[in-house]
Design a protein around this motif. Structure first.
Motif, PDB file in Angstrom:
ATOM      1  N   MET A  89       0.847  -1.179   0.000  1.00 47.54           N
ATOM      2  CA  MET A  89       0.000   0.000   0.000  1.00 47.54           C
ATOM      3  C   MET A  89       0.898   1.250   0.000  1.00 47.54           C
ATOM      4  O   MET A  89       1.865   1.337   0.741  1.00 47.54           O
ATOM      5  N   ILE A  90       0.555   2.180  -0.828  1.00 44.33           N
ATOM      6  CA  ILE A  90       1.293   3.432  -0.959  1.00 44.33           C
ATOM      7  C   ILE A  90       0.694   4.450   0.013  1.00 44.33           C
ATOM      8  O   ILE A  90      -0.467   4.825  -0.116  1.00 44.33           O
ATOM      9  N   THR A  91       1.510   4.894   0.969  1.00 44.49           N
ATOM     10  CA  THR A  91       1.011   5.874   1.939  1.00 44.49           C
ATOM     11  C   THR A  91       1.751   7.202   1.862  1.00 44.49           C
ATOM     12  O   THR A  91       1.308   8.183   2.435  1.00 44.49           O
ATOM     13  N   ASN A  92       2.902   7.202   1.151  1.00 44.33           N
ATOM     14  CA  ASN A  92       3.665   8.440   1.062  1.00 44.33           C
ATOM     15  C   ASN A  92       4.571   8.401  -0.175  1.00 44.33           C
ATOM     16  O   ASN A  92       4.615   7.407  -0.898  1.00 44.33           O
ATOM     17  N   GLU A  93       5.276   9.492  -0.381  1.00 42.10           N
ATOM     18  CA  GLU A  93       6.134   9.615  -1.554  1.00 42.10           C
ATOM     19  C   GLU A  93       7.262   8.574  -1.565  1.00 42.10           C
ATOM     20  O   GLU A  93       7.626   8.046  -2.610  1.00 42.10           O
ATOM     21  N   ASN A  94       7.803   8.279  -0.399  1.00 45.63           N
ATOM     22  CA  ASN A  94       8.863   7.277  -0.315  1.00 45.63           C
ATOM     23  C   ASN A  94       8.356   5.906  -0.766  1.00 45.63           C
ATOM     24  O   ASN A  94       9.049   5.181  -1.474  1.00 45.63           O
ATOM     25  N   ASP A  95       7.135   5.559  -0.353  1.00 42.00           N
ATOM     26  CA  ASP A  95       6.539   4.289  -0.786  1.00 42.00           C
ATOM     27  C   ASP A  95       6.390   4.258  -2.307  1.00 42.00           C
ATOM     28  O   ASP A  95       6.662   3.243  -2.948  1.00 42.00           O
ATOM     29  N   PHE A  96       5.957   5.371  -2.873  1.00 38.79           N
ATOM     30  CA  PHE A  96       5.763   5.436  -4.319  1.00 38.79           C
ATOM     31  C   PHE A  96       7.103   5.309  -5.038  1.00 38.79           C
ATOM     32  O   PHE A  96       7.218   4.608  -6.045  1.00 38.79           O
ATOM     33  N   LEU A  97       8.124   5.961  -4.503  1.00 32.91           N
ATOM     34  CA  LEU A  97       9.454   5.851  -5.087  1.00 32.91           C
ATOM     35  C   LEU A  97       9.933   4.403  -5.034  1.00 32.91           C
ATOM     36  O   LEU A  97      10.508   3.891  -5.991  1.00 32.91           O
ATOM     37  N   GLY A  98       9.681   3.728  -3.925  1.00 34.31           N
ATOM     38  CA  GLY A  98      10.037   2.317  -3.813  1.00 34.31           C
ATOM     39  C   GLY A  98       9.332   1.469  -4.855  1.00 34.31           C
ATOM     40  O   GLY A  98       9.933   0.547  -5.432  1.00 34.31           O
ATOM     41  N   LEU A  99       8.078   1.782  -5.125  1.00 30.98           N
ATOM     42  CA  LEU A  99       7.332   1.065  -6.162  1.00 30.98           C
ATOM     43  C   LEU A  99       7.960   1.306  -7.530  1.00 30.98           C
ATOM     44  O   LEU A  99       8.140   0.366  -8.312  1.00 30.98           O
ATOM     45  N   LEU A 100       8.307   2.556  -7.820  1.00 26.54           N
ATOM     46  CA  LEU A 100       8.962   2.849  -9.094  1.00 26.54           C
ATOM     47  C   LEU A 100      10.254   2.053  -9.233  1.00 26.54           C
ATOM     48  O   LEU A 100      10.518   1.442 -10.273  1.00 26.54           O
ATOM     49  N   ILE A 101      11.043   2.031  -8.173  1.00 29.07           N
ATOM     50  CA  ILE A 101      12.310   1.310  -8.200  1.00 29.07           C
ATOM     51  C   ILE A 101      12.070  -0.175  -8.441  1.00 29.07           C
ATOM     52  O   ILE A 101      12.789  -0.812  -9.222  1.00 29.07           O
ATOM     53  N   SER A 102      11.050  -0.727  -7.813  1.00 29.29           N
ATOM     54  CA  SER A 102      10.775  -2.158  -7.989  1.00 29.29           C
ATOM     55  C   SER A 102      10.268  -2.480  -9.390  1.00 29.29           C
ATOM     56  O   SER A 102      10.427  -3.609  -9.857  1.00 29.29           O
ATOM     57  N   CYS A 103       9.681  -1.508 -10.063  1.00 27.77           N
ATOM     58  CA  CYS A 103       9.158  -1.720 -11.422  1.00 27.77           C
ATOM     59  C   CYS A 103      10.174  -1.350 -12.509  1.00 27.77           C
ATOM     60  O   CYS A 103       9.910  -1.564 -13.689  1.00 27.77           O
ATOM     61  N   ALA A 104      11.307  -0.786 -12.118  1.00 28.60           N
ATOM     62  CA  ALA A 104      12.283  -0.282 -13.100  1.00 28.60           C
ATOM     63  C   ALA A 104      12.972  -1.418 -13.848  1.00 28.60           C
ATOM     64  O   ALA A 104      13.245  -2.475 -13.293  1.00 28.60           O
ATOM     65  N   ASP A 105      13.279  -1.142 -15.109  1.00 31.32           N
ATOM     66  CA  ASP A 105      14.048  -2.093 -15.910  1.00 31.32           C
ATOM     67  C   ASP A 105      15.539  -1.767 -15.787  1.00 31.32           C
ATOM     68  O   ASP A 105      15.934  -0.908 -14.986  1.00 31.32           O
ATOM     69  N   GLU A 106      16.364  -2.442 -16.572  1.00 37.23           N
ATOM     70  CA  GLU A 106      17.819  -2.252 -16.486  1.00 37.23           C
ATOM     71  C   GLU A 106      18.264  -0.850 -16.899  1.00 37.23           C
ATOM     72  O   GLU A 106      19.369  -0.416 -16.562  1.00 37.23           O
ATOM     73  N   ASN A 107      17.401  -0.111 -17.595  1.00 41.48           N
ATOM     74  CA  ASN A 107      17.711   1.271 -17.990  1.00 41.48           C
ATOM     75  C   ASN A 107      17.104   2.293 -17.031  1.00 41.48           C
ATOM     76  O   ASN A 107      17.084   3.477 -17.331  1.00 41.48           O
ATOM     77  N   HIS A 108      16.562   1.799 -15.930  1.00 44.78           N
ATOM     78  CA  HIS A 108      15.947   2.642 -14.898  1.00 44.78           C
ATOM     79  C   HIS A 108      14.675   3.321 -15.394  1.00 44.78           C
ATOM     80  O   HIS A 108      14.342   4.427 -14.966  1.00 44.78           O
ATOM     81  N   ASN A 109      13.976   2.639 -16.284  1.00 43.68           N
ATOM     82  CA  ASN A 109      12.698   3.125 -16.797  1.00 43.68           C
ATOM     83  C   ASN A 109      11.565   2.253 -16.269  1.00 43.68           C
ATOM     84  O   ASN A 109      11.726   1.046 -16.101  1.00 43.68           O
ATOM     85  N   CYS A 110      10.427   2.895 -16.019  1.00 41.70           N
ATOM     86  CA  CYS A 110       9.244   2.189 -15.523  1.00 41.70           C
ATOM     87  C   CYS A 110       8.096   2.387 -16.499  1.00 41.70           C
ATOM     88  O   CYS A 110       7.901   3.486 -17.027  1.00 41.70           O
ATOM     89  N   ASP A 111       7.331   1.352 -16.661  1.00 43.51           N
ATOM     90  CA  ASP A 111       6.103   1.440 -17.441  1.00 43.51           C
ATOM     91  C   ASP A 111       5.026   2.045 -16.538  1.00 43.51           C
ATOM     92  O   ASP A 111       4.719   1.499 -15.482  1.00 43.51           O
ATOM     93  N   VAL A 112       4.469   3.168 -16.936  1.00 46.22           N
ATOM     94  CA  VAL A 112       3.479   3.880 -16.135  1.00 46.22           C
ATOM     95  C   VAL A 112       2.295   2.982 -15.799  1.00 46.22           C
ATOM     96  O   VAL A 112       1.815   2.971 -14.659  1.00 46.22           O
ATOM     97  N   PHE A 113       1.830   2.198 -16.772  1.00 44.62           N
ATOM     98  CA  PHE A 113       0.661   1.357 -16.546  1.00 44.62           C
ATOM     99  C   PHE A 113       0.958   0.247 -15.535  1.00 44.62           C
ATOM    100  O   PHE A 113       0.104  -0.109 -14.723  1.00 44.62           O
ATOM    101  N   GLU A 114       2.185  -0.270 -15.530  1.00 44.33           N
ATOM    102  CA  GLU A 114       2.579  -1.270 -14.536  1.00 44.33           C
ATOM    103  C   GLU A 114       2.625  -0.641 -13.147  1.00 44.33           C
ATOM    104  O   GLU A 114       2.163  -1.241 -12.169  1.00 44.33           O
ATOM    105  N   VAL A 115       3.166   0.558 -13.060  1.00 43.92           N
ATOM    106  CA  VAL A 115       3.246   1.257 -11.774  1.00 43.92           C
ATOM    107  C   VAL A 115       1.849   1.489 -11.215  1.00 43.92           C
ATOM    108  O   VAL A 115       1.580   1.218 -10.035  1.00 43.92           O
ATOM    109  N   ILE A 116       0.951   1.984 -12.048  1.00 40.68           N
ATOM    110  CA  ILE A 116      -0.420   2.248 -11.603  1.00 40.68           C
ATOM    111  C   ILE A 116      -1.082   0.945 -11.162  1.00 40.68           C
ATOM    112  O   ILE A 116      -1.723   0.886 -10.113  1.00 40.68           O
ATOM    113  N   SER A 117      -0.904  -0.103 -11.938  1.00 39.39           N
ATOM    114  CA  SER A 117      -1.491  -1.400 -11.599  1.00 39.39           C
ATOM    115  C   SER A 117      -0.947  -1.928 -10.280  1.00 39.39           C
ATOM    116  O   SER A 117      -1.704  -2.382  -9.415  1.00 39.39           O
ATOM    117  N   GLU A 118       0.371  -1.865 -10.097  1.00 40.11           N
ATOM    118  CA  GLU A 118       1.009  -2.378  -8.880  1.00 40.11           C
ATOM    119  C   GLU A 118       0.664  -1.537  -7.650  1.00 40.11           C
ATOM    120  O   GLU A 118       0.645  -2.049  -6.528  1.00 40.11           O
TER     121      GLU A 118
END
Length: 105
Positions: A1-30
């Motif tokens: 569950m996302i409760t703050n900006e740090n949590d959201f950043l952690g989600l982005l990091i967990s969804c990132a590929d080897e180029n440090h890019n995240c798919d927006v739709f995956e982030v929203i879904s997760e």
């Protein structure tokens, strides 16, 4: 569950590929949040220079974002240490401890 900006950043990091890019739709879904609810986090992280929205589908994470992200375990540990110090200080103020030294904790 996302409760703050740090949590959201952690989600982005967990969804990132080897180029440090995240798919927006995956982030929203997760995240379990709507795209509208994610926008303030995305905007704030971008304003801080931690991420950049490359296009409608991709968010890039800059290296300094990895440096400032605090994992959940570290947040929990910090909270426990603060609570313990507060408890010991309260006990010391009430004269219930004589030998505990705050610096050793």
């Amino acid at each position: 569950m996302i409760t703050n900006e740090n949590d959201f950043l952690g989600l982005l990091i967990s969804c990132a590929d080897e180029n440090h890019n995240c798919d927006v739709f995956e982030v929203i879904s997760e995240s379990g949040m709507s795209d509208i609810d994610c926008l303030p986090f995305m905007k704030s992280l971008q304003e801080k220079g931690l991420t950049e929205t490359l296009d409608m589908e991709t968010i890039h994470i800059y290296p300094k974002a990895y440096d400032i992200y605090v994992p959940k375990a570290a947040e929990l540990q910090e909270s426990i240490v603060k609570a313990s110090k507060f408890t010991i200080k309260s006990l010391q103020e009430k004269g219930l401890t004589e030998t505990l030294d705050m610096e050793t904790i």
